[in-house]
Design a protein around this motif. Structure first.
Motif, PDB file in Angstrom:
ATOM      1  N   GLN A  59     -29.705  41.401  -0.872  1.00 13.34           N
ATOM      2  CA  GLN A  59     -30.254  40.236  -0.207  1.00 13.34           C
ATOM      3  C   GLN A  59     -30.811  39.289  -1.265  1.00 13.34           C
ATOM      4  O   GLN A  59     -31.353  39.724  -2.289  1.00 13.34           O
ATOM      5  N   SER A  69     -17.084  39.769  -1.512  1.00 14.95           N
ATOM      6  CA  SER A  69     -17.900  40.274  -0.417  1.00 14.95           C
ATOM      7  C   SER A  69     -18.186  39.203   0.631  1.00 14.95           C
ATOM      8  O   SER A  69     -18.348  38.027   0.302  1.00 14.95           O
ATOM      9  N   ASP A  83     -22.681  41.553   1.624  1.00 14.24           N
ATOM     10  CA  ASP A  83     -22.314  42.892   2.082  1.00 14.24           C
ATOM     11  C   ASP A  83     -21.420  43.593   1.059  1.00 14.24           C
ATOM     12  O   ASP A  83     -20.379  43.065   0.652  1.00 14.24           O
ATOM     13  N   GLY A  84     -21.819  44.775   0.642  1.00 13.79           N
ATOM     14  CA  GLY A  84     -20.986  45.599  -0.233  1.00 13.79           C
ATOM     15  C   GLY A  84     -20.612  44.925  -1.535  1.00 13.79           C
ATOM     16  O   GLY A  84     -19.443  44.839  -1.890  1.00 13.79           O
ATOM     17  N   SER A  95     -24.886  46.627  -0.724  1.00 12.93           N
ATOM     18  CA  SER A  95     -25.312  45.338  -0.188  1.00 12.93           C
ATOM     19  C   SER A  95     -26.594  44.888  -0.868  1.00 12.93           C
ATOM     20  O   SER A  95     -27.390  45.690  -1.351  1.00 12.93           O
ATOM     21  N   HIS A 143     -27.433  37.583   2.935  1.00 14.48           N
ATOM     22  CA  HIS A 143     -27.047  38.988   2.886  1.00 14.48           C
ATOM     23  C   HIS A 143     -25.618  39.047   2.347  1.00 14.48           C
ATOM     24  O   HIS A 143     -24.694  38.481   2.940  1.00 14.48           O
TER      25      HIS A 143
END
Length: 491
Positions: free
Chosen positions: A370, A475, A357-358, A368, A355
């Motif tokens: 994945q 990130s 993020d942002g 975000s 993951h």
């Protein structure tokens, strides 16, 4: 690969004298033409490495890429699960499912998740019954991007070569062994590569900086074949990637630590506005290598690369540092001859979910995403290891985003019987999917918490940060991974 928990008991054939086990594997290559929206045809080349983990069941990593059409740079990586059903002594049926992430070449992949259920009918071309052999046949498949616009059903061709994956349990790492066979996937050396392409012609990037790695297997004391993968880490081609198979020759210069060589490579490449058209890529060059020690060497190489279906033409210069994982010339000429002793080294495969993020985007707000990835680790010492990783987005409106990383890590001794901690420093190339990596070069430090959940199975929780050296991507990263650990001989 998540299903390989019972690998030691389900399929391994033990050699009591040294603890070696031989796991059945199948290396597969397939081709099919899928239909994109607007009746556009794209030739898809796929490769996988499947390990038997239970009677009839196989699993492992797989990658697909565009090889014809006009979508050069389309790549998808992930995992394959297959069930094998023998129909006769020379005929078998295989039912499988691939799931992974990726995209590129401007294909309408949405978030990047790709599913490919398939049914293959294979005929044995060589090898006796109940022994490894070469198989070929027909495939019927369906390619779906659930969060994109690709839905295609088609027939294809498939070639499978069966073999063995020789290993020991991880508890043997650091011990001496008389195993004579190549261990693991059978690659004898790994190289970390940096290169510069100088394209010719109008409308092409002036210069492309590449970072990647190469794996080689010796066929003869002077002849090898191998695989290489690289991505843009500088210049104006962020998002460009290439995956190639190569055949090479190398001749040591007697009385010196030097060797000269030549190699040719053929594979897939594209993305980053590099005009490869369908994606087919060819490369040829000459090299000189200097062995710093028995196991480590540096190499310089120069040559030319071309896209036969597109206008891309370039000269390239490449530097690499390599590590000999194995020395096949030390193997006995026959089973009856006493083998030199080998040292068992650690090797680990991981299937990872990340993951990010942002993640900064070139257009619009950060979002975000994945990604799914394959992580390989090979020990240098009890605590120090090298790692190579590849991750591709499958969700978060970043289809076509991929990252390739190489680096080194350190891991603590196991405490409380099953826990350990570690840290990695990774560098590499990333791009695509509208993520703002600019030239493509990224750095990613990670901290890890590791849990041994069986003789060969490990779970990992990683936290870190990915940062583009020129772009706006900066990130936090959280990673969950499940790994299989092996001991492999190094002669």
């Amino acid at each position: 690969m998540l299903c390989l928990l019972g690998i030691g008991e389900a399929q391994a054939q033990s050699r009591p004298s040294d603890g070696a086990r031989a796991l059945p594997v199948s290396t597969r290559l397939g081709f099919e033409t899928i239909t994109l929206p607007g009746d556009e045809a794209m030739g898809l080349l796929g490769g996988s490495y499947l390990m038997a983990f239970a009677p009839g069941w196989l699993g492992g990593p797989a990658v697909y890429g565009a090889v014809t059409g006009h979508r050069g740079g389309f790549f998808v990586g992930g995992a394959e699960l297959a069930y094998r059903l023998p129909l006769a002594s020379r005929v078998r049926l295989e039912l499988g499912l691939f799931a992974g992430g990726g995209g590129g070449g401007g294909a309408p992949v949405g978030g990047g998740l790709m599913l490919r259920p398939h049914l293959d009918l294979l005929w044995r071309l060589s090898g006796a019954a109940n022994e490894p052999g070469v198989w070929a046949g027909l495939s019927a498949s369906s390619v779906r991007f659930p969060n994109g616009n690709i839905r295609s059903n088609q027939a294809g061709l498939v070639l499978a070569v069966d073999g063995d994956f020789v290993y020991t349990l991880p508890s043997a790492v650091g011990k001496s062994s008389s195993i004579w066979a190549r261990g693991g996937m059978g690659f004898d050396r790994i190289s970390i590569v940096g290169a510069v392409d100088e394209p010719s012609g109008r409308g092409q990037p002036q210069r492309i900086g590449l970072a990647g790695f190469r794996l080689d297997h010796w066929l003869h004391p002077n002849v090898y074949w191998g695989l290489e993968a690289a991505g843009a880490a500088g210049g104006g081609a962020g998002g460009y990637a290439e995956v190639l198979a190569n055949l090479g020759f190398e001749q040591p210069i007697k009385g010196t630590p030097l060797a000269v060589g030549a190699r040719a490579a053929l594979g897939l490449g594209g993305g980053g506005a590099v005009p490869t058209d369908g994606g087919l890529l060819a490369k040829a060059g000459i090299s000189v290598s200097w062995h710093l020690s028995r196991d480590f060497f540096v190499s310089l190489e120069g040559g030319a690369v071309t896209a036969p279906q597109g206008p891309f033409r370039a000269r390239y210069a490449q530097a690499s540092i390599g590590w000999d994982l194995d020395h096949p010339s030390n193997a006995p000429a026959a089973l009856g001859r006493l083998s030199p002793r080998s040292l068992i080294e650690g090797m680990e495969w991981n299937l990872a979910l990340e993951h990010v993020d942002g993640a900064a985007r070139k257009n619009g707000p950060a979002q975000s995403m994945q990604a799914v990835g394959l992580v390989l680790r090979r020990s240098l010492t009890e605590l120090l290891y090298l790692t190579g990783q590849a991750h591709s987005a499958f969700n978060g409106d970043a289809g076509a985003y991929s990252v390739g990383l190489v680096g080194a890590g350190v891991q603590s001794p196991v405490f409380a019987d099953k826990w350990s901690v570690g840290a990695e420093l990774l560098v590499g190339a990333a791009g695509g999917g509208g993520v703002d990596t600019d030239g493509g070069a990224v750095v990613q430090p990670m901290l890890r918490l590791n849990l041994d959940v069986g003789p060969q199975s490990r779970a990992h929780l990683g936290v870190g940060r990915i940062r583009a050296l020129k772009g706006e991507l900066d990130s936090p990263v959280v990673e969950l991974a499940w790994g299989l650990a092996f001991g492999v001989p190094a002669r």
